[in-house]
Enzyme design. Structure first.
Site, PDB file in Angstrom:
ATOM      1  N   HIS A 107       0.830  -1.215   0.000  1.00  0.00           N
ATOM      2  CA  HIS A 107       0.000   0.000   0.000  1.00  0.00           C
ATOM      3  C   HIS A 107       0.863   1.264   0.000  1.00  0.00           C
ATOM      4  O   HIS A 107       1.129   1.843   1.037  1.00  0.00           O
ATOM      5  CB  HIS A 107      -0.991   0.031   1.182  1.00  0.00           C
ATOM      6  CG  HIS A 107      -0.446  -0.470   2.489  1.00  0.00           C
ATOM      7  ND1 HIS A 107       0.363   0.284   3.302  1.00  0.00           N
ATOM      8  CD2 HIS A 107      -0.590  -1.662   3.105  1.00  0.00           C
ATOM      9  CE1 HIS A 107       0.671  -0.418   4.370  1.00  0.00           C
ATOM     10  NE2 HIS A 107       0.120  -1.606   4.290  1.00  0.00           N
TER      11      HIS A 107
ATOM     12  N   HIS B  31       1.530   5.232  -1.341  1.00  0.00           N
ATOM     13  CA  HIS B  31       0.784   6.422  -1.775  1.00  0.00           C
ATOM     14  C   HIS B  31       1.576   7.067  -2.912  1.00  0.00           C
ATOM     15  O   HIS B  31       2.686   7.519  -2.700  1.00  0.00           O
ATOM     16  CB  HIS B  31       0.639   7.415  -0.614  1.00  0.00           C
ATOM     17  CG  HIS B  31      -0.153   6.875   0.531  1.00  0.00           C
ATOM     18  ND1 HIS B  31      -1.353   7.413   0.915  1.00  0.00           N
ATOM     19  CD2 HIS B  31       0.071   5.846   1.365  1.00  0.00           C
ATOM     20  CE1 HIS B  31      -1.829   6.736   1.944  1.00  0.00           C
ATOM     21  NE2 HIS B  31      -0.971   5.775   2.241  1.00  0.00           N
TER      22      HIS B  31
ATOM     23  N   ASP C 164       4.783   1.136   3.381  1.00  0.00           N
ATOM     24  CA  ASP C 164       3.860   2.187   3.825  1.00  0.00           C
ATOM     25  C   ASP C 164       4.392   3.556   3.394  1.00  0.00           C
ATOM     26  O   ASP C 164       4.517   4.483   4.184  1.00  0.00           O
ATOM     27  CB  ASP C 164       3.659   2.129   5.341  1.00  0.00           C
ATOM     28  CG  ASP C 164       2.302   2.693   5.737  1.00  0.00           C
ATOM     29  OD1 ASP C 164       1.393   2.695   4.896  1.00  0.00           O
ATOM     30  OD2 ASP C 164       2.159   3.155   6.889  1.00  0.00           O
TER      31      ASP C 164
END
Lengths: 453, 307, 184
Positions: free
Chosen positions: A84, A86, A328
């Protein structure tokens, strides 16, 4: 804008990376490790048109027009897959673009990255999924959009799951848009059974987190910082687990950070709950004490935990309670970070440092390679329901090259990611990714160019 | 006897010799305040900006008086949230002021660590005039100066902070400073207003005010903010006053000499009864006078220190 | 460069100088009425106390002295940063309308005396201010002149005159140092 427009290759080349699309690649002398098949031996690998065509002794005379890499003393593993990250685009291109994100991933040894839905607009419909797929098609890193569970900021309405499923999406996340009520979370989990899909949850009970910025404990008290108690996480984890138990749906928990969460996950597994979880490099490398200097580079969500949490996370990685480690990756602009601690957005970059930090924490530089590769490559693909990356004849060549003897210093100025907000600036790390081979691309880091014959 | 500290960001890492130096100098500055001309030319060349990002009339006036009595040039700057709304960062704001040639920033800010950020990224010397629930070192030093006037030193002095410890900017600085100087510090209040793990700072915790009074020489009574009852931290003003209000009845029942401090402003009849605030145990006005003296001493020592 | 010390005055010399200063002060002021004695920190305080003691014996009544800390009024705050600690000033009498006798150990550039004059004015308006020093070593940088001088000692500016007082230094003597710390 797309990878094919050369923007990405130009960026890599400007950092002295070797970028090639070669029909035939001979990898000579690497130690091949693939925990999914139990492979661990030193052998040559031949890749032709994106597939592994031979493992073992290779007769160079039979080849023509090939590129050879001398990988003696190096390790070849299935390509890393992040859970995950960004990537900012669309909407936050000042933080990261798909191109810079892809280059950062490649530099960290990742051949695949799942990206979070909290872009602007959100990844909450088939159209935006398609746009991202188009933008990243042909790139050396598979960019896998994770869609939002909710289609509104309040977390009340479900996205069109079936429509998005048909775009190839298998995981739906509540990042940025947590379900408004347990009832809505329950219905979401139930609805996922339509196609046996997974909800990836960033479980935090916001009313208990109460605007906190440092894990509640001696450090938050000493600093007068608004406390973020660990129960904000464990309460939400408990709730999600009970709902998963009740519905029988698949649940993945992101960035688990506390002792209590781990206990609850073990409890749930004993009862057959289909739950998987990951944690992050910073949660196993650092504690809340890192926030003592009010340096925003240590502001994360969930916040860095106590030493007890950190030790429990490492133990849970070793005993298999924790399935995977996700970088992350949350890039932020310098301007966003040069403000009062409480105002710095949560998150740190991580794609380019994850393998080094993991090797340092899990084995003082000499990690159990099977474990490390399982955490970074094998389990993520299983949880995300992606095709496995296997080192076997006939498989797709989806590989990461790592140097187990490397010693390097983290310098944010040299990152590909636009975010300089690393929690590991100045750290000396063991183990470095030297490049990736994926989708017909061969990407080699500047310090490994001499490996190319 | 220049200070070891370049800035005064908090008392956590200030060594005992620096605290003693500040308190000793403050005694001399207090004498200056009693002169017919209570002003000295010492900081004529120094420009001080009082940057207040939240309102605090008392602290600002105390600093401003201290600066003016040292002949510094003083600029007051209150930003509240306005410049933040305009998108200007704290660092930009202060660098703008620095471009106009300033030497020292006295900063009040609602967020913990804001002065640390300034000290790291700006060239001025920084004095923390309160950063959220983190520190308020000059308040703690004036409390300590007042206690030293009463008791001579801090050795084994039992000081209890009463009230809202969690949201106080005064509590931590008092705990750090007094502990460094050898006092025994305790806190007393409802469990909802005492931060977790505060025992790690070497303080005792009481939830019974009478017990705290019995085991203290000094009560430093902190202000209760009325909005706390709306967030469920205590049920009502009435119950707070009944359980943790410092009243003359409680003090009479304890039958022992006790010193009462309060950083102000007081909610009379809530955390502290009026007759106690004005009574013989109270040194509250002495604290206010000492505030100017202590701040003069700090300005003098910080302005004169090496950068 | 190693420091070299030459003793210029011993205990007896200092005692004689103080006695003579006491007589001169009384004579010039025609007694001690409306006279306030103030020593400049730090060694000026002890010189002042001794002069006052001597004068008390002559006039047959106890004379008190004040103490003046001039740190806050110095003109070298910028350049030498924080020097000696700020100490308390105590002037136990009203200086309005009286003659104030400022006392210091060494008069050199005149800057300390200038600061002392400024400091004094914060306490009121004396009708007259006089200056008494144990040693005048020359090299004035400001138009300041002592009214009473114990001993004139010509020096070079690379030298340094130090007054030692029993109360602070364990012995009474005045020494000339070469290459030592400059006089303030």
């Amino acid at each position: 804008m797309s990878w094919r427009s050369k923007q990405g290759t130009d960026l890599l080349k400007s950092h002295d990376w070797l970028v090639q699309r070669s029909q035939t690649v001979l990898l000579h002398g690497a130690r091949l490790i693939d925990p999914s098949t139990g492979l661990d031996k030193t052998a040559d690998v031949l890749i032709d048109r994106g597939k592994i065509t031979k493992i073992g002794k290779i007769n160079r005379d039979e080849l023509k027009g090939y590129v050879e890499l001398d990988l003696r003393d190096k390790i070849l593993t299935p390509g890393f897959q992040d859970m995950h990250a960004h990537f900012g685009q669309p909407g936050h291109e000042d933080r990261e673009t798909l191109t810079t994100g892809i280059c950062a991933a490649a530099a960290g040894g990742y051949t695949g990255v799942s990206i979070t839905p909290d872009t602007d607009p959100y990844i909450d419909n088939a159209g935006i999924v398609k746009w991202i797929q188009d933008q990243t098609s042909g790139s050396p890193v598979n960019v896998v959009p994770v869609a939002s569970v909710a289609r509104d900021d309040e977390g009340r309405r479900l996205t069109e799951v079936d429509d998005i499923f048909h775009m190839g999406v298998r995981v739906f996340s509540d990042t940025g848009r947590p379900a408004a009520t347990p009832e809505i979370m329950r219905r979401a989990l139930e609805y996922m059974k339509l196609h046996n899909l997974t909800i990836s949850s960033r479980a935090q009970e916001t009313s208990l987190a109460a605007g906190g910025v440092v894990r509640e404990g001696p450090v938050s008290t000493r600093l007068g910082q608004k406390p973020w108690p660990s129960i904000a996480e464990s309460m939400a984890v408990a709730k999600s687990l009970l709902l998963a138990l009740h519905t029988g749906s698949k649940l993945h928990l992101e960035a688990v950070s506390s002792v209590e969460s781990l206990d609850l996950i073990r409890w749930a597994r004993e009862r057959g709950v289909k739950v998987t979880c990951d944690t992050t490099p910073h949660h196993i490398a650092l504690t809340d004490e890192a926030t003592e200097t009010f340096d925003g580079n240590f502001k994360t969500s969930p916040p860095l935990g106590s030493k007890r949490d950190k030790d429990a996370l490492i133990a849970a990685i070793m005993d298999g309670t924790i399935d995977a480690v996700a970088a992350d990756h949350v890039p932020l602009t310098d301007e966003e970070c040069l403000v009062e601690y409480s105002l710095v957005p949560d998150g740190v970059v991580g794609l380019e440092t994850a393998v080094g930090v993991l090797a340092k924490v899990l084995g003082k530089g000499k990690p159990d390679w099977n474990k490390l590769i399982t955490l970074l490559a094998i389990r993520p693909r299983e949880i995300l329901e992606l095709p496995p990356a296997t080192i076997a004849t006939g498989s797709t060549a989806d590989l990461t090259i790592i140097d187990p003897e490397a010693v390097w210093t983290v310098d944010p100025a040299r990152f590909f990611t636009k975010g300089h907000n690393t929690a590991f600036g100045g750290w000396q790390l063991p183990v470095k990714s030297l490049g990736i081979i994926n989708r017909g691309w061969t990407l080699i880091a500047p310090d490994a160019r001499m490996l190319v014959k | 006897m220049a200070l070891k500290s370049t800035h005064l960001l908090g008392l956590r890492d200030v060594p005992a010799e620096d605290i003693t130096a500040i308190l000793d100098s403050a005694v001399a500055f207090k004498e200056i305040l009693s002169r017919p001309v209570p002003k000295v030319p010492t900081l004529r060349h120094v420009t001080v900006v009082n940057a207040f990002f939240e309102n605090s009339t008392r602290t600002r006036i105390s600093f401003e008086l201290a600066e003016k009595r040292l002949s510094a040039d003083v600029v007051n700057f209150s930003a509240s949230a306005s410049s933040v709304n305009k998108g200007e960062t704290l660092i930009d704001t202060i660098r703008n002021l620095e471009a106009m040639k300033i030497d020292l920033v006295v900063m009040r800010h609602p967020l913990p660590g804001a002065p640390n950020l300034l000290a790291k990224y700006c060239d001025s010397k920084v004095i923390n005039a309160g950063d959220g629930s983190h520190e308020h070192p000059t308040q703690a030093l004036l409390d300590m100066m007042t206690l030293r006037e009463v008791y001579g030193d801090f050795n084994k002095l039992r000081v209890t902070l009463v009230g809202d410890i969690s949201h106080s900017r005064v509590a931590l600085s008092n705990i750090f400073g007094l502990t460094t100087m050898g006092a025994q510090v305790a806190v007393c209040g409802p469990p909802t207003l005492i931060p977790r793990d505060i025992e790690h700072l070497g303080v005792k915790v009481y939830h019974d005010l009478d017990e705290a009074i019995a085991k203290s020489d000094v009560l430093n009574v902190l202000r209760i903010q009325l909005e706390r009852q709306d967030s469920g931290l205590f049920p009502s003003k009435r119950e707070y006053h009944q359980t943790f209000g410092v009243t003359s009845e409680r003090l009479a029942a304890s039958n022992k000499p006790l010193t009462i401090l309060h950083p102000g402003p007081i909610n009379r009849g809530l955390e502290l009864d009026g007759d106690v605030a004005d009574g013989p145990h109270s040194v509250i006005l002495q604290q206010v006078t000492n505030g100017v003296a202590v701040r003069m001493a700090i300005l003098y020592l910080i302005a004169g220190g090496e950068k | 460069m190693p420091e070299k010390e030459v003793r210029l005055m011993d205990e007896m010399d200092i005692q004689r100088s103080i006695a003579r200063l006491a007589h001169e002060i009384i004579e010039r002021n025609r007694g001690v009425d409306h006279l306030g004695i103030v020593g400049i920190r730090s060694r000026g305080v002890h010189v002042a106390e001794r002069i006052a003691k001597q004068m008390s014996e002559i006039v047959g009544r106890e004379l008190t002295t004040g103490v003046l800390d001039v740190t806050m009024y110095r003109d070298d705050f910028r350049t030498r940063k924080v020097g000696p600690g700020m100490q308390v000033t105590e002037i136990p009498f009203d200086i309005d309308g009286c003659t104030v006798l400022l006392v210091d150990d060494v008069l050199y550039t005149g800057r300390t005396s200038r600061a002392a004059l400024d400091a004094l004015m914060a306490y009121g308006r004396p009708s007259r201010v006089q200056l008494a020093v144990l040693v005048d070593r020359g090299h004035r940088e400001l138009p300041i002149k002592a009214d009473f001088v114990g001993k004139n000692i010509p020096t070079s500016s690379s030298e340094n005159v130090q007054v030692h007082m029993k109360e602070m230094d364990g012995s009474d003597e005045v020494v000339l140092m070469r290459g030592g710390r400059a006089n303030d």
